[in-house]
Scaffold this active site. Sequence first.
Site, PDB file in Angstrom:
ATOM      1  N   CYS A   1       1.793  18.964 -21.438  1.00 30.63           N
ATOM      2  CA  CYS A   1       2.571  19.248 -22.632  1.00 30.63           C
ATOM      3  C   CYS A   1       3.795  18.346 -22.583  1.00 30.63           C
ATOM      4  O   CYS A   1       4.640  18.500 -21.693  1.00 30.63           O
ATOM      5  CB  CYS A   1       2.951  20.736 -22.607  1.00 30.63           C
ATOM      6  SG  CYS A   1       4.003  21.245 -23.961  1.00 30.63           S
TER       7      CYS A   1
ATOM      8  N   GLU B   1      11.943  18.476 -19.929  1.00 32.67           N
ATOM      9  CA  GLU B   1      10.894  19.225 -19.238  1.00 32.67           C
ATOM     10  C   GLU B   1       9.500  18.811 -19.717  1.00 32.67           C
ATOM     11  O   GLU B   1       9.306  18.504 -20.886  1.00 32.67           O
ATOM     12  CB  GLU B   1      11.104  20.729 -19.457  1.00 32.67           C
ATOM     13  CG  GLU B   1      12.377  21.218 -18.777  1.00 32.67           C
ATOM     14  CD  GLU B   1      12.593  22.721 -18.843  1.00 32.67           C
ATOM     15  OE1 GLU B   1      13.095  23.267 -17.861  1.00 32.67           O
ATOM     16  OE2 GLU B   1      12.274  23.352 -19.871  1.00 32.67           O
TER      17      GLU B   1
ATOM     18  N   CYS C   1      14.206  26.453 -35.228  1.00 28.99           N
ATOM     19  CA  CYS C   1      13.359  27.652 -35.290  1.00 28.99           C
ATOM     20  C   CYS C   1      13.999  28.778 -34.474  1.00 28.99           C
ATOM     21  O   CYS C   1      14.395  28.571 -33.333  1.00 28.99           O
ATOM     22  CB  CYS C   1      11.954  27.350 -34.775  1.00 28.99           C
ATOM     23  SG  CYS C   1      11.138  26.062 -35.711  1.00 28.99           S
TER      24      CYS C   1
END
Length: 345
Positions: free
Chosen positions: A103, A90, A114
Amino acid sequence: MKQIKNYDLEQLKEEMKSIGEKPFRAEQIFKWLYQEKVDSFDEMTNLSLELRKILEQNYTLNEYKILRKQEASDGTKKYLFDILDGNAIETVLMSYHHGYSICVTTQVGCKMGCKFCASTGIPFIRNLTSGEIVEQILAVERDTGVRVSNVVFMGIGEPLDNYDNVINAIRIINNPKGINIGARHISISTSGIVPKIYRLAEENIQCTLSISLHATTNEKRSEMMPINNTYKIEELIQACKDYIAKTNRRVSFEYALAKENNDNLQDAKQLVKLLRGMNCHVNLIPINKIENGKYTKSSNENIMKFRDYLNDHGIVATIRRELGSDIEAACGQLRRKSIKEDSDY
Ligand code: SAH
């Protein structure tokens, strides 16, 4: 086949020499790839037919197929790209008043684990090549016709865990003959791989370093981010201080606020203590809820109180706008996908 977009300009000059061509061919090819954005070697009309044929037979342009494109109510666009090996990644395009930010993803999956991030729950497959990182920008620009002005390495993966390819991609993105985006418009975000922060300080690249801090005690940070078991907060902060001293650049700290976890006054006080005197900026992120995640967003009131406390005590802090959360394009919501496993394309 080799990926032509894996080479920075100097490397492409060497590559041209190795096939008996003059180095300036590399500059011509760069212009076609990153300024004209052609999608075939055939269109590189100032190269001889013979060279075009050699390129065609030995190198790929590695153009992604768009598997899915979603648009959020705020205009943020999320792309799911087929990266041509059975995997999908993505990439997100955000529109700000100062231009478009992209991004980009750096790895297929992530090893960091995480607890609040959706990129984690799925196994790590592999690093992206430089060409595969750069191609995300070209594919989005081709699709939308816009010119991207900022690049943030904040998609899927840990950029400093794919160090060489990320640095090489930055050189292509930054080169005036390449994509030509100024280094000050490029940010790398890291969960805190300390030795790589020291290496980055030596690179002489003026990009912005963002550190995903998220907590102020080792106990809490280790609970949220397993990397903290390897590199403790004190070491991380020292690395940032050394980075600032070496580069003269301001460092950004990202702090995702989760209700009753890291958002009370005590945390804000500790954060001030930790960062006091540093040339830095704190980016507060209202934490985005992920599937099966135990963290939920702090109240707006707490987020603003937290920000105000930092600002009142000499630490510049801003709240990151939540873009794209209605299409799961916000921080921490991106996932690697296998083309087979997801059938609704
Ligand atoms: N691996 C890198 C870059 C990817 S994440 C890093 O850890 O920095 C980009 C930012 O989004 C990081 O600060 C990350 O900690 C944050 N993030 C991850 N999950 C989030 C979530 N659920 N809500 C808000 N921010 C999140």
